[in-house]
Design a protein around this motif. Structure first.
Motif, PDB file in Angstrom:
ATOM      1  N   THR A 319     -10.467   4.080  48.107  1.00  0.00           N
ATOM      2  CA  THR A 319      -9.657   3.596  49.133  1.00  0.00           C
ATOM      3  C   THR A 319      -8.168   3.707  48.878  1.00  0.00           C
ATOM      4  O   THR A 319      -7.927   4.073  47.633  1.00  0.00           O
ATOM      5  N   THR A 320      -7.281   3.323  49.687  1.00  0.00           N
ATOM      6  CA  THR A 320      -5.796   3.519  49.575  1.00  0.00           C
ATOM      7  C   THR A 320      -5.428   2.362  48.506  1.00  0.00           C
ATOM      8  O   THR A 320      -5.905   1.505  48.446  1.00  0.00           O
ATOM      9  N   TRP A 321      -4.201   2.875  47.818  1.00  0.00           N
ATOM     10  CA  TRP A 321      -3.633   2.063  46.957  1.00  0.00           C
ATOM     11  C   TRP A 321      -3.324   0.527  47.603  1.00  0.00           C
ATOM     12  O   TRP A 321      -2.395   0.593  48.884  1.00  0.00           O
ATOM     13  N   ASP A 322      -3.474  -0.359  47.022  1.00  0.00           N
ATOM     14  CA  ASP A 322      -3.287  -2.042  47.446  1.00  0.00           C
ATOM     15  C   ASP A 322      -1.875  -2.354  46.843  1.00  0.00           C
ATOM     16  O   ASP A 322      -2.123  -2.704  45.686  1.00  0.00           O
ATOM     17  N   PRO A 323      -0.872  -2.550  47.418  1.00  0.00           N
ATOM     18  CA  PRO A 323       0.481  -2.972  46.690  1.00  0.00           C
ATOM     19  C   PRO A 323       0.129  -4.342  45.802  1.00  0.00           C
ATOM     20  O   PRO A 323       0.841  -4.437  44.971  1.00  0.00           O
ATOM     21  N   GLN A 324      -0.841  -4.872  46.239  1.00  0.00           N
ATOM     22  CA  GLN A 324      -1.023  -6.278  46.018  1.00  0.00           C
ATOM     23  C   GLN A 324      -1.758  -6.306  44.287  1.00  0.00           C
ATOM     24  O   GLN A 324      -1.649  -6.994  43.792  1.00  0.00           O
ATOM     25  N   TRP A 325      -2.106  -5.051  44.047  1.00  0.00           N
ATOM     26  CA  TRP A 325      -2.935  -4.597  42.724  1.00  0.00           C
ATOM     27  C   TRP A 325      -1.813  -4.812  41.526  1.00  0.00           C
ATOM     28  O   TRP A 325      -2.358  -5.321  40.628  1.00  0.00           O
ATOM     29  N   SER A 326      -0.703  -4.521  42.013  1.00  0.00           N
ATOM     30  CA  SER A 326       0.248  -4.356  40.679  1.00  0.00           C
ATOM     31  C   SER A 326       1.641  -4.567  41.398  1.00  0.00           C
ATOM     32  O   SER A 326       1.980  -4.000  42.200  1.00  0.00           O
ATOM     33  N   ASN A 327       2.395  -4.888  40.438  1.00  0.00           N
ATOM     34  CA  ASN A 327       4.141  -4.759  40.655  1.00  0.00           C
ATOM     35  C   ASN A 327       4.560  -3.464  40.505  1.00  0.00           C
ATOM     36  O   ASN A 327       5.746  -3.216  40.924  1.00  0.00           O
ATOM     37  N   GLU A 328       3.854  -2.707  39.720  1.00  0.00           N
ATOM     38  CA  GLU A 328       4.205  -1.301  39.409  1.00  0.00           C
ATOM     39  C   GLU A 328       3.961  -0.337  40.745  1.00  0.00           C
ATOM     40  O   GLU A 328       2.963  -0.519  41.051  1.00  0.00           O
ATOM     41  N   SER A 329       4.620   0.578  40.849  1.00  0.00           N
ATOM     42  CA  SER A 329       4.553   1.432  42.067  1.00  0.00           C
ATOM     43  C   SER A 329       3.873   2.837  41.402  1.00  0.00           C
ATOM     44  O   SER A 329       4.515   3.354  40.534  1.00  0.00           O
ATOM     45  N   PRO A 330       2.442   3.035  41.473  1.00  0.00           N
ATOM     46  CA  PRO A 330       1.889   4.413  40.869  1.00  0.00           C
ATOM     47  C   PRO A 330       2.457   5.671  41.577  1.00  0.00           C
ATOM     48  O   PRO A 330       2.959   5.702  42.819  1.00  0.00           O
ATOM     49  N   LEU A 331       2.076   6.768  41.049  1.00  0.00           N
ATOM     50  CA  LEU A 331       2.181   8.050  41.797  1.00  0.00           C
ATOM     51  C   LEU A 331       0.819   7.905  42.345  1.00  0.00           C
ATOM     52  O   LEU A 331       0.001   8.223  41.757  1.00  0.00           O
ATOM     53  N   LEU A 332       1.009   8.408  43.626  1.00  0.00           N
ATOM     54  CA  LEU A 332      -0.410   8.491  44.535  1.00  0.00           C
ATOM     55  C   LEU A 332      -0.602   9.959  44.546  1.00  0.00           C
ATOM     56  O   LEU A 332       0.358  10.944  44.870  1.00  0.00           O
ATOM     57  N   ALA A 333      -1.854  10.176  44.442  1.00  0.00           N
ATOM     58  CA  ALA A 333      -2.550  11.716  44.545  1.00  0.00           C
ATOM     59  C   ALA A 333      -3.920  11.862  45.214  1.00  0.00           C
ATOM     60  O   ALA A 333      -4.343  10.711  45.126  1.00  0.00           O
ATOM     61  N   GLU A 334      -4.194  12.684  45.485  1.00  0.00           N
ATOM     62  CA  GLU A 334      -5.591  12.888  46.295  1.00  0.00           C
ATOM     63  C   GLU A 334      -6.338  13.757  45.418  1.00  0.00           C
ATOM     64  O   GLU A 334      -5.845  15.003  45.123  1.00  0.00           O
TER      65      GLU A 334
END
Length: 683
Positions: A319-334
């Motif tokens: 699934t797509t990244w959920d911002p609630q999972w962490s205070n850190e913003s990840p690098l998103l990739a497919e």
């Protein structure tokens, strides 16, 4: 033979030992009561002397000179391409020189039992055989009165936060609390790479899969990116790409299969996250966690611990990244979607040493397996071949593929391992041709949809969906089983009783669970009596109609995004909503068999090893009894039971009696003109 790792560790330990000797000498010189009669309650002077005499005295050169020589030798070893464990751990964990000194001081009793009693002497308490905070700071040359020195052993600092040192007895004053190095850390520094017991069941061996996105992520990791979320469509692809990305960045990898966390509490999952971070530190590796959704189900705390670390962490999910999972913003990739050519390369690489007659292009390329799953499927096939005592066969390979299926779908549908083939089907040529076209669609969908990009946009899935329409017993279920057998898949029959729910919204939830599980399983999903849930929408006259239409609308959308192979079967094609038929890849009508087909069906059902009498009149059976294939099979089985009870071969007497039973089951009249000269055989 002493390894460079052990030589460096012992060298650092000897530097600490020299300071211990110096401190013991100072304590003995200043001892006001060396003849204290109660000295036996702790380590005596004689015992200290004996302990110090157990080893040859170290070189009396200054500590600074000895350390400089030791570090110069270590530099030479690492320049030769071999990182030393203690140094690598210090770099990965961000330890200062004081931190390393404190770690060595706390480690000494685990390296040499003499230091238990020496520390007991210096603690002035024979029962406290580990270095206290105060003693450790003193041996490290730090003042216990400075906040900077004391802060090195606070929970937020690397030694404690990384789990390299445990501060015991929290109720005691800070300076008298004991310091302990966990056994796993001690074992690693001594050369043991076996993971902690709590982690052993989660660690997975994943082969890297080199793809363009892996090289791109490798450059990002080498440049300092520490958190990546990699979204995958096929299970196992993301983790293989993540391992390749860490390899491209010059790092090792530690891969966790988070599916095995099922049922773990938030506290248990958080503890395992801490252990995983420490294990990655010890190995000098990045962390790959797959799937992230499994950890999210355990709560926010485990995810927070995993994502708020300085280590490279690559989280895999569908699934797509959920911002609630962490205070850190990840690098998103497919993660890449593997096409037919990509899978063919994988299979050929894994099957390289086996029988060249094994053709992955026909056996397995069409299966939605990630790189790691392909490797495991071949290993499972090899194990099956060893059991049979021969080389890996096509059937062994099919078993290996089925072994990669998750068991979640079996809780929602009935699993059938196919036992029939194309030779077992007796159908009209047009129907048979249509079935082979459905199998061809499933076999070549990656080539057409991925390599040739014949389905673009709209969020459509890569699934294949077919409708089998016809009266009961005309071969719909058996045909689905044959397609599954041809593709090397299992057949899962959905039990509508477990799907349809009288409460609003529950049917959709049940169907979503089935589709979600089926999307990650290489199988044929079979919906019998499909008109019960894929029926026509109607005009809204009341709330029931409204919610029934919502249910149908959900199914319309879900079918378009489905990535698996689904077969819908119905006795009433007219009841299927036209919007569903537009989204179907194939619609096959199963007519009642002709007389010629009925004769073939009777001959197929009445075949060895079934014992047969000489009086069976196949022409009469086919011409007189207008049965579908299911009824012919049922009558043949009933005749076999009658013959077994009488202890005779199956003959016309048993077959006529079985047909008469089948007539009554179907609610048909038993007419003498239909049974002809065999009517007298009816009891």
């Amino acid at each position: 033979m002493t390894t460079p790792d052990l030589a460096y560790l012992l060298g650092r330990a000897q530097l600490v030992e020299a300071r211990v000797r110096e401190l013991v000498a100072l304590r003995r010189a200043d001892d006001p009561a060396p003849d204290d009669p109660f000295r036996g309650l702790y380590v005596s002077e004689e015992t200290v002397t004996r302990l110090l005499a157990a080893e040859q005295p170290v070189d009396q050169s200054s500590d600074r000179e000895a350390r400089a020589a030791l570090e110069a030798d270590a530099d030479a070893v690492e320049a030769g391409g071999r990182p030393l464990r203690l140094r690598r751990l210090a770099r990965m964990a961000g330890l200062s020189e004081v931190d390393v000194e404190l770690l060595m001081i706390a480690l000494l009793p685990d390296l040499d039992s003499r230091f238990e009693r020496l520390y007991g002497y210096l603690n002035d308490d024979v029962s406290r055989r580990r270095a206290s905070v105060g003693l450790a700071l003193q041996l490290a040359g730090e003042s216990a009165m400075t906040a900077t020195a004391r802060a090195r052993l606070e929970p937020s600092r690397p030694l404690i936060r990384r789990g390299l040192i445990v501060v015991e007895e929290p109720d005691r004053p800070f300076l008298t609390r004991g310091l302990r190095v966990p056994d796993r850390v001690s074992a690693h520094l001594l050369g043991d790479d076996a993971p902690a017991a709590g982690l052993a069941g989660l660690i997975d061996e994943v082969a890297p899969y080199r793809a363009p996105v892996a090289d791109q992520l490798g450059r990002a990791l080498a440049a300092g990116v520490r958190l990546v979320h990699l979204r995958e469509q096929v299970v196992g692809t993301g983790s293989a790409v993540a391992v390749a990305a860490l390899t491209a960045a010059g790092m090792g990898s530690l891969t966790l299969d988070l599916r095995r966390l099922a049922g773990a509490s938030a506290a248990e999952a958080a503890t395992l996250a801490e252990l995983a971070i420490r294990e990655a530190l010890l190995l000098g590796a990045g962390l790959v966690a797959d799937p992230v959704e499994a950890l999210a189900e355990a709560g926010q705390e485990p995810l927070r611990r995993l994502t708020e670390t300085d280590l490279p962490v690559l989280l895999i999910g569908s699934t797509t990244w959920d911002p609630q999972w962490s205070n850190e913003s990840p690098l998103l990739a497919e993660a890449p979607v593997l096409g037919g050519r990509d899978r063919l390369v994988l299979w050929e690489r894994e099957l390289g040493e086996h029988d060249p007659a094994l053709d992955p292009a026909s056996l397995a390329v069409h299966l939605a397996l990630g790189p790691g799953q392909v490797q495991k499927a071949v290993r499972a096939a090899e194990a099956s071949a060893r059991m049979n005592g021969g080389p890996v066969s096509a059937e062994d390979l099919r078993r290996g593929v089925r072994a990669q299926n998750a068991a979640g779908l079996e809780r929602l549908a009935r699993r059938i391992e196919p036992e029939v083939t194309w030779d077992d089907l007796v159908l009209a040529p047009t129907v048979l041709r249509g079935l082979k076209e459905v199998a061809a669609r499933a076999r070549h969908r990656d080539t057409v949809l991925t390599d040739w990009r014949m389905r673009r946009g709209g969020g459509r899935g890569h699934g294949v969906t077919a409708l089998f329409a016809g009266d009961s017993g005309t071969g719909k279920t058996m045909s689905a089983e044959v397609i599954a057998s041809d593709l090397g898949l299992d057949l899962y029959t959905v039990n509508l009783a477990t799907v349809v729910d009288k409460y609003i919204g529950e049917t959709e939830k049940n169907l979503e669970r089935i589709f979600a599980e089926a999307g990650g399983v290489n199988a044929v999903l079979f919906f019998d009596e499909a008109d019960a849930i894929f029926g026509k929408r109607s005009d809204v006259r009341d709330a029931h109609d409204r919610y029934a239409n919502i249910e149908s609308a959900y199914l319309l959308q879900r079918l378009e995004t489905f990535d698996g192979l689904a077969v819908l079967a119905t006795n009433l094609r007219a009841n299927i909503d036209e919007a569903f038929t537009r989204r179907l890849d194939a619609i096959l009508d199963f007519p009642e068999p002709t007389e010629e087909l009925r004769r073939s069906l009777w001959q197929r059902c009445l075949a060895p090893p079934l014992p047969l009498a000489d009086d069976i009149d196949y022409d009469f059976l086919a011409a007189s009894f207008d049965f579908a294939g299911g009824s012919i099979r049922s009558a043949s089985t009933s005749a076999a039971y009658l013959a077994a009870a009488e202890g005779v071969p199956v003959g016309m007497r048993q077959l006529v009696a079985a047909v008469e039973q089948e007539y009554r089951k179907l609610g048909r009249l038993v007419l003498e003109r239909e049974f002809g000269r065999y009517f007298s055989m009816i009891a």
